[in-house]
Design a protein around this motif. Structure first.
Motif, PDB file in Angstrom:
ATOM      1  N   GLY A   2     -45.228  14.347  14.596  1.00 14.73           N
ATOM      2  CA  GLY A   2     -46.295  14.214  14.967  1.00 14.73           C
ATOM      3  C   GLY A   2     -46.381  12.925  15.143  1.00 14.73           C
ATOM      4  O   GLY A   2     -45.538  12.273  14.594  1.00 14.73           O
ATOM      5  N   ASP A   3     -46.828  12.582  16.262  1.00 11.17           N
ATOM      6  CA  ASP A   3     -46.887  11.125  16.066  1.00 11.17           C
ATOM      7  C   ASP A   3     -48.212  10.009  14.822  1.00 11.17           C
ATOM      8  O   ASP A   3     -47.942   9.186  15.399  1.00 11.17           O
ATOM      9  CB  ASP A   3     -47.605  10.187  17.397  1.00 11.17           C
ATOM     10  N   LEU A   4     -48.505  10.673  14.220  1.00 14.19           N
ATOM     11  CA  LEU A   4     -49.410  10.013  13.470  1.00 14.19           C
ATOM     12  C   LEU A   4     -50.187   9.769  13.206  1.00 14.19           C
ATOM     13  O   LEU A   4     -50.780   9.042  12.761  1.00 14.19           O
ATOM     14  CB  LEU A   4     -48.277   9.743  11.798  1.00 14.19           C
ATOM     15  N   SER A   5     -50.821   9.917  14.525  1.00 15.01           N
ATOM     16  CA  SER A   5     -52.046   9.586  14.512  1.00 15.01           C
ATOM     17  C   SER A   5     -52.959  10.316  13.854  1.00 15.01           C
ATOM     18  O   SER A   5     -54.640   9.489  13.694  1.00 15.01           O
ATOM     19  CB  SER A   5     -52.573   9.110  16.690  1.00 15.01           C
ATOM     20  N   PRO A  39     -42.197  13.302  16.851  1.00 13.07           N
ATOM     21  CA  PRO A  39     -41.447  12.400  15.968  1.00 13.07           C
ATOM     22  C   PRO A  39     -41.369  12.868  14.443  1.00 13.07           C
ATOM     23  O   PRO A  39     -42.669  14.490  14.419  1.00 13.07           O
ATOM     24  CB  PRO A  39     -42.479  11.173  16.071  1.00 13.07           C
ATOM     25  N   SER A  99     -48.948  16.441  12.303  1.00 15.46           N
ATOM     26  CA  SER A  99     -50.574  14.906  12.900  1.00 15.46           C
ATOM     27  C   SER A  99     -50.108  14.233  14.134  1.00 15.46           C
ATOM     28  O   SER A  99     -49.138  13.534  14.072  1.00 15.46           O
ATOM     29  CB  SER A  99     -50.530  13.483  11.392  1.00 15.46           C
ATOM     30  N   GLY A 100     -50.826  14.732  15.104  1.00 18.26           N
ATOM     31  CA  GLY A 100     -50.941  14.000  16.241  1.00 18.26           C
ATOM     32  C   GLY A 100     -49.824  14.765  17.511  1.00 18.26           C
ATOM     33  O   GLY A 100     -49.450  15.750  17.160  1.00 18.26           O
ATOM     34  N   SER A 101     -49.273  14.277  18.206  1.00 21.17           N
ATOM     35  CA  SER A 101     -48.554  14.615  19.475  1.00 21.17           C
ATOM     36  C   SER A 101     -47.205  14.544  19.584  1.00 21.17           C
ATOM     37  O   SER A 101     -46.888  13.860  18.630  1.00 21.17           O
ATOM     38  CB  SER A 101     -48.624  14.151  21.258  1.00 21.17           C
ATOM     39  N   PHE A 102     -46.344  15.582  19.621  1.00 16.62           N
ATOM     40  CA  PHE A 102     -44.893  16.032  19.170  1.00 16.62           C
ATOM     41  C   PHE A 102     -44.748  15.518  20.651  1.00 16.62           C
ATOM     42  O   PHE A 102     -44.951  16.752  21.739  1.00 16.62           O
ATOM     43  CB  PHE A 102     -44.265  16.248  17.955  1.00 16.62           C
ATOM     44  N   ARG A 143     -44.781   5.553  18.885  1.00 23.30           N
ATOM     45  CA  ARG A 143     -46.596   5.010  17.749  1.00 23.30           C
ATOM     46  C   ARG A 143     -46.541   5.589  16.503  1.00 23.30           C
ATOM     47  O   ARG A 143     -46.707   4.852  16.094  1.00 23.30           O
ATOM     48  CB  ARG A 143     -47.451   6.392  18.806  1.00 23.30           C
ATOM     49  N   ASN A 182     -44.349   9.023  22.075  1.00 22.48           N
ATOM     50  CA  ASN A 182     -44.788   9.023  20.789  1.00 22.48           C
ATOM     51  C   ASN A 182     -44.048   8.519  19.525  1.00 22.48           C
ATOM     52  O   ASN A 182     -44.451   8.584  18.220  1.00 22.48           O
ATOM     53  CB  ASN A 182     -45.205  10.305  20.556  1.00 22.48           C
TER      54      ASN A 182
END
Lengths: 105, 501
Positions: A85-88, A70, B108-111, A30, A27
């Protein structure tokens, strides 16, 4: 893979980010790619990204109270915003950065 | 998974918390995960912090406290309330990590926890920490908003602890479900090596806390729920472990403070035993207790007088009217009087309080007046258990105890006490009102006194401004004479005596 900046003398109007990663964790990789893609797309000429690898500088992350990876911190323009988060989820990021969403199309 | 060989027996570290080490049979598993679960306000954070503090103070084991929910500074400040030297410990033994997730953080998204674990690994290596508390881990995991990811991160944490041989303490909320644990984190107790459930319940309008060890891999543990309190010095667990070395019995006799009662008891009660005084309201139980206290102080013995729902000053004043003067002993510090409001706490908390007072003062004699007050809080069974533990505590310390108990109902011959403590009393004295010839007189009889050929006579108990005593026994037609009748008989007898001379 670092593109270090001195946050004190950032160009006027530029977006300055700090990205905290954990080595080559999936991640983290990503997040790195996603942040660069977003920057290139929305502010191609005015962004700086500092990458901090927690694996290499764990105590620095502790001092800066970044604990999950992250994590990206937008330092400028103010106010500072912290995104984890992985900024997706690009829409969530644009909202957090105060940018209009889905400008093209 | 770690490829380290599994140790044969579970290595443990003492938590340093009285009672907790008993129910876990020696403390927490070293290099493993211990899970503390409980509802809001159940005491998870305090317990986790106290384990960290006491292992640092007792064994020099350094630790890190990661606070996910409460501000880390506030957690540390809470420690100071309990009298722990937080600033001193924070110099080198303790480190607080503020991991509160700010409300303005955007997700925002997975961590994952990789970053946190890297940070902790570095910090632990730097300071030599062995014990790590993750307080309210559920708050951070909740941000993932994905049950599978939450489980994965918990396993990551669990394996990381094992790999680095860190002793981990995780605290997590449970839905108020009781005894079920939250469905969301239902797997947590399965993952942890030691799972402890804290709960808080209301019984008779009084809140009581309980702790139970749900599981302990590779170790025996207490199965029952055990009461605990959060007192002025932190968590104290009322251990169910009642095995103590039998104290050596004393041959010495201790005065009850009433010469004639001592005579009836063949010289008083044995030191280190207890005496129960039962009677109805206003019967004079406290007065007998006062006489006992005065005698103890006269012998220069430290004495603790615990009264429930009666002001110490009132007791001293009332006793003063019967020439029992406790004021000088109070002043000199030989006597400590504590007045406790029954309703203020559960019977378990009362027990812990009294235990602490005994620990502080080291009294040789203790009065608890009345012990039956405990029955009013926390339910019959709990109160009885507490009363028994109190008696055993004193017996183990060789303390001579006088405790009173209010008799319910009006039948003086129905010799039952509210707590049924008469069975564990060594000596039992009953005071009741004898109604005879238009008079109400106090009568005293000894129901039992272990190891003594005590008198079987019923005697009139006389309170006067010169003190407390028992009248000579006079009987007529098989009845004990009391009051006016007894006085007439006495006068006649002394006249007769004078006439003979």
């Amino acid at each position: 893979m670092t593109e270090a900046v001195n946050t004190l003398d950032h160009p006027k109007g530029a977006y300055v980010f700090k990205l905290y990663l954990a080595g080559g964790a999936p991640n983290s990789v990503r997040a790195f790619a996603n942040l660069y893609a977003i920057c290139r797309k929305h502010f191609p000429d005015s962004h700086r990204i500092e990458v901090i690898d927690i694996m290499k500088e764990p105590l620095r992350a502790l001092a800066e109270t970044v604990l999950v990876t992250p994590t990206v911190v937008k330092l400028f323009p103010l106010p500072a915003v912290r995104i984890i988060g992985d900024l997706s989820d690009e829409e969530a990021i644009l909202r957090a950065l105060g940018l209009p969403q889905k400008e093209e199309q | 998974m770690s490829d380290k060989p599994q140790p044969a027996a579970t290595e443990k570290i003492f938590s340093g918390i009285e009672g907790f080490d008993d129910i876990t049979c020696g403390g927490l598993p070293v290099g493993r995960t211990t899970l503390l679960m409980g509802g809001p306000g159940s005491g998870k954070t305090v317990l986790a912090l106290q384990i960290l503090v006491s292992t640092a103070m007792n064994h020099g084991t350094r630790g890190i406290f990661v606070a996910f929910e409460e501000n880390a500074r506030r957690v540390a400040a809470n420690g100071e309330i309990f009298g722990w030297d937080m600033p001193g410990l924070e110099k080198s033994d303790l480190y607080f990590v503020d991991a509160c997730v700010q409300s303005d953080v955007v997700k925002s998204g997975s961590f994952d926890l990789t970053g946190l674990l890297l940070v902790l690994e570095a910090k632990a290596a730097e300071m030599g920490a062995k014990l790590i508390v993750f307080d309210a881990i559920d708050v951070l995991l909740g941000l993932l908003d994905d049950p599978t990811a939450e489980a994965r991160e918990l396993y990551r944490l669990h394996e990381w602890l094992m790999l680095h041989h860190f002793t981990g303490i995780l605290t997590s909320k449970v839905e108020d479900g009781q005894p079920a644990i939250s469905a969301r984190y239902g797997f947590m107790p399965f993952m942890a090596d030691c799972a402890v459930m804290l709960s808080q319940r209301i019984a008779d309008r009084v809140a009581a806390r309980f702790v139970r060890v749900l599981k302990y891999r590779g170790s025996p543990h207490a199965l029952n729920e055990v009461p605990f309190v959060i007192g002025p010095h932190g968590v104290e667990v009322g251990s169910s472990n009642g095995v103590h070395p039998e104290p050596q019995p004393f041959d010495e006799r201790v005065s009850t403070g009433i010469v004639r009662l001592d005579e009836m008891l063949c010289g008083g009660i044995y030191r280190g035993t207890n005496m129960l005084i039962t009677g109805s309201s206003g019967g004079g139980k406290s007065t007998l207790a006062g006489a006992f206290v005065e005698a103890a102080c006269c012998r220069n013995e430290r004495t603790l007088y615990i009264s429930f729902d009666e002001n110490s000053r009132d007791i001293v004043r009332d006793l003063g009217t019967m020439s029992i003067d406790l004021a000088p002993y109070l002043e000199s510090g030989l006597l400590r009087m504590e007045s406790i409001r029954t309703e203020a706490a559960s019977s378990e908390e009362h027990f812990m309080n009294i235990k602490r007072m005994i620990k502080e003062q080291h009294p040789r004699c203790v009065v608890i007046d009345p012990l039956s007050a405990l029955a009013r809080v926390g339910g019959g069974m709990a109160a009885r258990a507490v009363a028994e533990r109190l008696i055993y505590l004193c017996r183990n310390k060789g303390i001579t105890v006088l405790f009173t108990s209010l008799l319910e109902g009006s039948d003086p011959h129905l010799e039952t006490t509210t707590l049924h403590v008469s069975t564990i009393s060594d000596s039992w004295i009953q005071i009741y009102y004898a109604l005879l010839d238009g008079e109400r007189n106090r009568a005293l009889s000894i129901i039992k006194s272990r190891g003594s050929k005590h008198s079987n006579k019923i005697r009139e108990l006389i309170f006067s401004d010169t003190g407390v005593t028992l009248a000579d026994p006079y009987t007529a037609g098989g009845e004990v004479l009391m009051g006016t009748l007894r006085q007439e008989k006495e006068t006649a007898a002394s006249r007769q005596k004078a006439g003979v001379q």
